[in-house]
Design an enzyme around this catalytic site. Structure first.
Site, short mmCIF file in Angstrom:
data_model
loop_
_atom_site.label_atom_id
_atom_site.label_comp_id
_atom_site.label_asym_id
_atom_site.label_seq_id
_atom_site.Cartn_x
_atom_site.Cartn_y
_atom_site.Cartn_z
CB ILE A 164 -0.98 0.01 1.19
CG1 ILE A 164 -0.22 -0.01 2.52
CG2 ILE A 164 -1.96 -1.13 1.10
CD1 ILE A 164 -1.11 0.25 3.72
CE1 TYR A 182 2.10 -5.75 11.97
CE2 TYR A 182 -0.07 -6.73 12.27
CZ TYR A 182 0.78 -5.89 11.57
OH TYR A 182 0.31 -5.19 10.49
CE LYS A 210 0.31 -1.33 12.20
NZ LYS A 210 1.37 -0.59 11.46
#
Length: 422
Positions: free
Chosen positions: A88, A265, A269
């Site tokens: 992205i 992880y 985030k």
């Protein structure tokens, strides 16, 4: 001659057949039940793309490239994108370049990949926007002479300082904190900070980079004719929604908390989202917006490159996760959350830009709200609904935060980096 079965053998055979039928029925039933949310999401995505869910779908069509529509034009914007060589990050950088951004600065860990990305973007822009006018083409993509290695804070500092000194970047309107790693093992930890690598790369290094980029972001307001709505866009993840992964008291897995690469992880985030809220309270009075965005379930090489916890025998799961088209979006569609965050001047600071159907769909804007009694585990905080308001927050909980969460993480990160954002 076929032997006649005894009554006991007949009972055993009937029991085996019955068990097989029950097992098959249960398996099919569970598969169907587990598929219902995905079917719902795909149907909703289809309706969203048709503009039948209320808000008109926000995306960039091929005919809108090259900045021909004023409301989807990036003219005057100087955008820095970390992790711009794939996924992205690459699609967002390419789209903004095609929409006539003043400059798009590629931040890549690999110099060779950055050079290749610039060449690919320039070639596509030349083909789409300058067909027959090749002599007027000037690249608006900057491939810095230094690579951006988020694993090394000294390298981050040198990269940021080189933008003005070597690349001629006098101001930045948009900083996209996109680069990230996923599901890496605990050891070895980052050699510079001693932190678990995902927390270091996904959050701490971006915190440090943002502090270094502030003078360039703040200088926009004083420039004649420059775009005034400068922004910091922090890329989050579906994984941030897990309410059980974040622990400030043992954020580095050194005090007995059980380590899982996916838990780490998810924690990194969630730290991204808390950081976005800190930037909102700190920078919005200066005219700099802070937005968070998550790209939904997007087909990128993040799954291929980072699921190190899987044994070789289960490598096929990486293929399923990264290549299936039934329940996921392309990198281009996932990048639309980033692109809307930058181009939509009406999004308030502190918002969360997400896919309309949580995992897939066009970008919608979520605002913080006080959590309700039906939001499990979040009765005292502020919650952000990333999917159809209360429906998904009742099932999953959304992203919730309290002021002390934001403050605690900020103090921890300031101590690690030795810098403040204020």
């Amino acid at each position: 001659m076929v032997r006649k079965l005894t009554p006991r053998e007949l009972r055993q055979r009937r029991a085996t057949i019955k068990f097989g039928k029950i097992f098959t029925a249960l398996s099919v039933g569970l598969w169907f039940l587990s598929s219902i949310p995905y079917i719902f999401i795909r149907v909703g995505t289809f309706l969203d793309n048709k503009g039948l869910l209320g808000e008109a779908p926000w995306t960039i069509k091929s005919k809108e490239m090259c900045g021909e529509q004023r409301e989807k034009n990036a003219e005057g914007r100087v955008v820095v994108v970390t992790g711009a060589n794939s996924g992205i990050g690459y699609e967002a950088a390419k789209t903004l370049a095609l929409l006539n951004a003043e400059k798009v600065v590629l931040g890549c860990r690999s110099k060779g990949k950055c050079e290749y990305s610039k060449a690919m973007i320039d070639a596509e822009r030349l083909e789409l926007c300058f067909k027959g006018q090749e002599k007027d083409f000037t690249s608006n993509v900057i491939d810095p002479s230094l690579s951006l290695d988020l694993g090394d804070l000294d390298a981050v500092k040198k990269w940021a300082e080189s933008l003005s000194a070597q690349e001629g970047v006098d101001y930045v309107t948009d900083l996209v904190l996109n680069a990230g790693i996923m599901s890496t093992p605990l050891e070895p930890r980052n050699p510079g900070t001693g932190l678990e690598n995902q927390l270091h790369t996904n959050h701490v290094a971006h915190f440090y980079l943002t502090s270094l980029m502030l003078p360039l972001l703040e200088s926009v307001s004083a420039l004649e004719g420059a775009v005034k709505d400068s922004k910091v866009v922090t890329i989050a993840s579906l994984a941030a929604q897990s309410p059980f992964s974040y622990s400030l008291s043992d954020i580095n897995f050194t005090s007995g908390r059980s380590f899982s690469s996916l838990t780490a992880y998810s924690q990194s985030k969630r730290a991204n989202l808390l950081f976005a809220q800190h930037l909102h309270s700190t920078l919005s009075p200066k005219g700099i917006k802070s937005l968070a965005a998550h790209p939904g379930y997007t087909r990128t090489n993040l799954f291929h490159n980072n699921w190190h916890f899987l044994p070789k025998q289960l490598d096929f799961i990486k293929d399923i996760a990264s290549e299936n088209t039934l329940f996921s979006m392309s990198s281009y569609d996932g990048a639309m959350m980033t692109v809307r965050s930058i181009l939509d001047v009406n999004i308030p600071s502190g918002s969360y830009v997400t896919p309309a159907m949580y995992a897939t769909g066009t970008p919608v804007v979520s605002r913080p709200k006080v959590s309700k009694w039906w939001n499990p585990g979040y009765k005292d905080g502020v919650i952000m609904y990333p999917f159809m308001e209360n429906v998904w927050s009742w099932i999953w909980g959304g992203f919730s935060f309290k002021d002390e969460d934001v403050k605690g993480l900020n103090e921890f990160t300031e101590k690690v980096t030795g810098v403040k954002i204020e």
